[in-house]
Scaffold this motif. Structure first.
Motif, mmCIF file in Angstrom:
data_model
loop_
_atom_site.group_PDB
_atom_site.id
_atom_site.type_symbol
_atom_site.label_atom_id
_atom_site.label_comp_id
_atom_site.label_asym_id
_atom_site.label_seq_id
_atom_site.Cartn_x
_atom_site.Cartn_y
_atom_site.Cartn_z
ATOM 1 N N GLN A 1 -57.519 56.337 -80.225
ATOM 2 C CA GLN A 1 -56.833 57.578 -79.874
ATOM 3 C C GLN A 1 -57.376 58.746 -80.691
ATOM 4 O O GLN A 1 -57.650 59.832 -80.159
ATOM 5 N N GLY A 2 -57.562 58.511 -81.984
ATOM 6 C CA GLY A 2 -58.128 59.556 -82.837
ATOM 7 C C GLY A 2 -59.549 59.903 -82.425
ATOM 8 O O GLY A 2 -59.957 61.075 -82.460
ATOM 9 N N PHE A 3 -60.300 58.888 -82.015
ATOM 10 C CA PHE A 3 -61.667 59.109 -81.554
ATOM 11 C C PHE A 3 -61.693 60.049 -80.349
ATOM 12 O O PHE A 3 -62.475 61.003 -80.306
ATOM 13 N N LEU A 4 -60.837 59.786 -79.360
ATOM 14 C CA LEU A 4 -60.853 60.614 -78.156
ATOM 15 C C LEU A 4 -60.455 62.050 -78.468
ATOM 16 O O LEU A 4 -61.080 62.998 -77.966
ATOM 17 N N HIS A 5 -59.457 62.229 -79.299
ATOM 18 C CA HIS A 5 -59.046 63.591 -79.658
ATOM 19 C C HIS A 5 -60.184 64.332 -80.356
ATOM 20 O O HIS A 5 -60.480 65.496 -80.045
ATOM 21 N N SER A 6 -60.844 63.650 -81.290
ATOM 22 C CA SER A 6 -61.950 64.279 -82.008
ATOM 23 C C SER A 6 -63.102 64.608 -81.062
ATOM 24 O O SER A 6 -63.744 65.652 -81.185
ATOM 25 N N LEU A 7 -63.348 63.709 -80.104
ATOM 26 C CA LEU A 7 -64.427 63.939 -79.146
ATOM 27 C C LEU A 7 -64.147 65.179 -78.303
ATOM 28 O O LEU A 7 -65.019 66.045 -78.134
ATOM 29 N N LEU A 8 -62.929 65.276 -77.767
ATOM 30 C CA LEU A 8 -62.579 66.430 -76.942
ATOM 31 C C LEU A 8 -62.615 67.726 -77.757
ATOM 32 O O LEU A 8 -63.077 68.766 -77.262
ATOM 33 N N ALA A 9 -62.140 67.649 -78.974
ATOM 34 C CA ALA A 9 -62.167 68.839 -79.836
ATOM 35 C C ALA A 9 -63.599 69.257 -80.137
ATOM 36 O O ALA A 9 -63.933 70.448 -80.146
ATOM 37 N N SER A 10 -64.470 68.293 -80.358
ATOM 38 C CA SER A 10 -65.877 68.595 -80.650
ATOM 39 C C SER A 10 -66.564 69.223 -79.445
ATOM 40 O O SER A 10 -67.337 70.192 -79.588
ATOM 41 N N ILE A 11 -66.285 68.697 -78.260
ATOM 42 C CA ILE A 11 -66.868 69.265 -77.044
ATOM 43 C C ILE A 11 -66.402 70.710 -76.867
ATOM 44 O O ILE A 11 -67.181 71.594 -76.474
ATOM 45 N N GLY A 12 -65.144 70.964 -77.179
ATOM 46 C CA GLY A 12 -64.589 72.304 -77.030
ATOM 47 C C GLY A 12 -65.270 73.342 -77.894
ATOM 48 O O GLY A 12 -65.243 74.541 -77.570
ATOM 49 N N GLN A 13 -65.881 72.910 -78.982
ATOM 50 C CA GLN A 13 -66.543 73.847 -79.889
ATOM 51 C C GLN A 13 -67.992 74.134 -79.506
ATOM 52 O O GLN A 13 -68.627 75.020 -80.087
ATOM 53 N N LEU A 14 -68.500 73.398 -78.531
ATOM 54 C CA LEU A 14 -69.896 73.571 -78.135
ATOM 55 C C LEU A 14 -70.063 74.756 -77.200
ATOM 56 O O LEU A 14 -69.213 75.026 -76.349
ATOM 57 N N ILE A 15 -71.174 75.461 -77.342
ATOM 58 C CA ILE A 15 -71.498 76.549 -76.411
ATOM 59 C C ILE A 15 -71.972 75.954 -75.087
ATOM 60 O O ILE A 15 -71.526 76.345 -74.010
ATOM 61 N N ASN A 16 -72.893 75.016 -75.163
ATOM 62 C CA ASN A 16 -73.386 74.323 -73.979
ATOM 63 C C ASN A 16 -72.708 72.960 -73.897
ATOM 64 O O ASN A 16 -73.137 71.995 -74.533
ATOM 65 N N LYS A 17 -71.650 72.904 -73.128
ATOM 66 C CA LYS A 17 -70.843 71.685 -73.069
ATOM 67 C C LYS A 17 -71.440 70.695 -72.070
ATOM 68 O O LYS A 17 -71.745 71.065 -70.933
ATOM 69 N N PRO A 18 -71.601 69.443 -72.458
ATOM 70 C CA PRO A 18 -72.028 68.429 -71.477
ATOM 71 C C PRO A 18 -70.908 68.167 -70.477
ATOM 72 O O PRO A 18 -69.730 68.328 -70.792
ATOM 73 N N SER A 19 -71.289 67.786 -69.282
ATOM 74 C CA SER A 19 -70.284 67.399 -68.286
ATOM 75 C C SER A 19 -69.609 66.107 -68.738
ATOM 76 O O SER A 19 -70.190 65.309 -69.476
ATOM 77 N N LEU A 20 -68.382 65.882 -68.242
ATOM 78 C CA LEU A 20 -67.580 64.798 -68.796
ATOM 79 C C LEU A 20 -66.893 63.984 -67.694
ATOM 80 O O LEU A 20 -66.316 64.540 -66.758
ATOM 81 N N VAL A 21 -66.973 62.655 -67.835
ATOM 82 C CA VAL A 21 -66.220 61.723 -66.995
ATOM 83 C C VAL A 21 -65.275 60.938 -67.892
ATOM 84 O O VAL A 21 -65.692 60.414 -68.933
ATOM 85 N N LEU A 22 -64.014 60.847 -67.509
ATOM 86 C CA LEU A 22 -63.031 60.082 -68.276
ATOM 87 C C LEU A 22 -62.469 58.965 -67.405
ATOM 88 O O LEU A 22 -62.008 59.208 -66.285
ATOM 89 N N ASP A 23 -62.504 57.748 -67.937
ATOM 90 C CA ASP A 23 -62.074 56.585 -67.166
ATOM 91 C C ASP A 23 -61.248 55.669 -68.053
ATOM 92 O O ASP A 23 -61.259 55.786 -69.287
ATOM 93 N N ALA A 24 -60.532 54.769 -67.423
ATOM 94 C CA ALA A 24 -59.902 53.628 -68.088
ATOM 95 C C ALA A 24 -59.045 54.047 -69.279
ATOM 96 O O ALA A 24 -58.097 54.812 -69.138
ATOM 97 N N ASP A 25 -59.398 53.559 -70.473
ATOM 98 C CA ASP A 25 -58.538 53.787 -71.634
ATOM 99 C C ASP A 25 -58.525 55.233 -72.099
ATOM 100 O O ASP A 25 -57.558 55.657 -72.751
#
Length: 525
Positions: free
Chosen positions: A346-370
């Protein structure tokens, strides 16, 4: 098992899913444009039905019992009976006894009489004598039904539903409303096949109606393209013509960097197979590079099972805890596969989303399963999703995200609100997977089969979607193309493998065949 594979026509758009009222407008305008009578259109439709019956059954060796109602659906049934009789097929007609019939129904009664074709009358409260070897054609009610059938029909329809006979419904199974939820306590014919005219009907695409509709075939009856184009619909049925428009023809000078770099993040102790499937599917779908971010326990598994992937490992042995650095170096991310829902995950996913939010060029994202299950634990984290994210829930994951729904129509409306609120694409997995776009349009997939309801099938889909995003398809293009490609691979696989034996690895193995099939359908871009 064989399944009819999609073939290209001349359409450049997805097929519109039209309402009953819209179909009436299109019918009327077609008649006006062509300068013929409504009975002529009925003849065209009935001819299309007989043509399909000849494809699906050996009509020279099969007898048919045709149940005809008092309206135009019954008129279709009478015309079908006459056309079958003319080609030498054994036909028995039962026509509902009534004081009033539609004008075209009466004309087809007269045409049957002119051909010395016997019509037997029936009351709706009687049991019909039907040979167990005959194919029953349901032409009682069509898409114009505006309310559930009354309980008066229950005896007749229940008696038909308990027969061992194959049942073919014309346009709609009688009792099923085309555009809204039908109370399943009301009488509804359970068809093995449904032949519907020109456009899929929304009720024919809903999971809850599966036991009533059987195998659905859309028959082209040459309705006016102009009239259809003038009808607005937010519902669409994905065709091969629509999909192939977006497919790009690679340049002779393309290299692996041209096709993008996908990063698949997931896995936990005992669930590393999901990462193997997803990453393999990603590379098979055409991206140039695939990297995997996994717990340390999966290193040997993944490196051995899929040497083409590049690997990075988390500091934790059995779960993910801290996202990798340099996320902007990847074109697309797929997250959640086999990840588990531990506190660390859970902490990993939150950190990942927060990190993506800080990027200027954001990679596209697919979220599945857990990843979806974790978001259901923390709905406030949904605001962290980058715009255009693709969420791929199966029904239970979806319920955890949006709450329960009263019926399939209510479900679609709730998902529309969700997709609009979070500016994301929601892919509801299942038969005729529904793709709900942020602006409210919904696309239903036309490929796939029941054999794909197998462990790991969703993991392969996530890999395919992430791969297409890495190749710089837009999120909308990637979702529509990805779902169609995934289903087509499954359909090609069951040409050789029985659906009962289909596994996720087979879908990956046939992804190349699916690409070849699409390119062979005159894809030139």
């Amino acid at each position: 098992m064989k399944k009819n594979l999609p073939t290209a026509t001349k359409r450049n758009s997805a097929m519109k899913v039209l309402s009953a009222e819209q179909m009436k407008v299109v019918d009327k305008q077609t008649i006006q444009e062509e300068g013929f009578l409504s009975i002529d259109l009925m003849e065209t439709a009935s001819t299309a039905v007989v043509r399909q019956l000849n494809k699906d059954f050996d009509t020279s060796q099969t007898s048919f019992v045709i149940l005809c109602g008092i309206g135009n659906n019954g008129g279709d049934g009478l015309a079908i009976a006459r056309l079958l009789t003319e080609q030498g097929t054994d036909v028995t007609i039962f026509l509902q006894l009534h004081q009033q019939y539609s004008s075209d129904n009466i004309i087809n009664q007269q045409r049957c009489a002119e051909h010395d074709i016997m019509i037997r009358s029936f009351h709706i409260d009687e049991r019909l004598s039907i040979s167990p070897n005959a194919i029953v054609i349901d032409a009682l009610y069509g898409y114009g039904l505006s309310r559930p059938l009354s309980a008066d029909w229950a005896f007749l329809i229940d008696s038909i539903n308990t027969l061992p006979n194959t049942v073919v419904a014309i346009n709609m199974p009688s009792g099923l409303q085309a555009d809204q939820h039908t109370d399943t306590q009301s009488p509804i014919i359970k068809a093995d096949y449904t032949y519907t005219f020109q456009s899929p009907k929304l009720a024919l695409l809903q999971p809850a109606n599966g036991e009533y509709i059987g195998i659905v075939t859309v028959l082209d009856i040459n309705l006016s393209p102009i009239a259809i184009a003038q009808q607005h619909s937010s519902y669409h049925y994905i065709t091969i013509d629509y999909v192939k428009q977006s497919i790009r023809k690679p340049s002779h000078f393309s290299h692996k960097g041209t096709f993008g770099h996908a990063l698949i993040l997931g896995g936990s102790f005992g669930k590393m197979g999901a990462m193997v499937l997803s990453s393999k599917a990603a590379l098979r779908a055409g991206c140039g590079l695939v990297s995997c971010y996994i717990p340390r326990c999966g290193y040997t598994v993944l490196q051995t099972a899929f040497p083409e992937a590049m690997l990075m490992t988390d500091d934790k042995e059995r779960t993910l805890s801290i996202p990798p650095e340099n996320l902007s170096t990847y074109t697309a991310l797929g997250v959640g596969i086999g990840m588990g829902t531990s506190i660390e995950a859970q902490g990993f996913l939150h950190s990942l989303l927060a990190s993506i939010g800080q990027l200027i060029n954001k990679p596209s994202l697919v979220l599945d399963a857990d990843a979806l299950n974790i978001l259901s634990f923390h709905p406030d984290w949904l605001t962290l999703l980058p715009e255009g994210s693709i969420l791929t829930p199966h029904p239970k994951e979806l319920e955890r995200l949006i709450g329960p729904w009263t019926d399939d129509f209510n479900k679609l409306q709730k998902v529309r609100v969700f997709a609009s609120k979070y500016k994301s694409i929601v892919l509801i997995k299942g038969a005729n997977s529904a793709i709900v776009l942020p602006h409210g349009d919904i696309y239903f997939n036309s490929t796939g089969n029941w054999g794909m309801a197998t462990a790991g099938s969703g993991d392969t889909l996530t890999g395919i979607l992430t791969s297409l995003l890495a190749q710089k398809y837009t999120p909308e293009q990637a979702t529509i193309l990805g779902v169609f490609l995934h289903g087509l691979a499954g359909d090609l696989a069951i040409q050789q493998i029985h659906p009962h034996s289909l596994i996720a690895s087979d879908i990956i193995a046939y992804t190349s065949s699916a690409w070849r099939y699409l390119y062979n359908q005159n894809c030139t871009r």
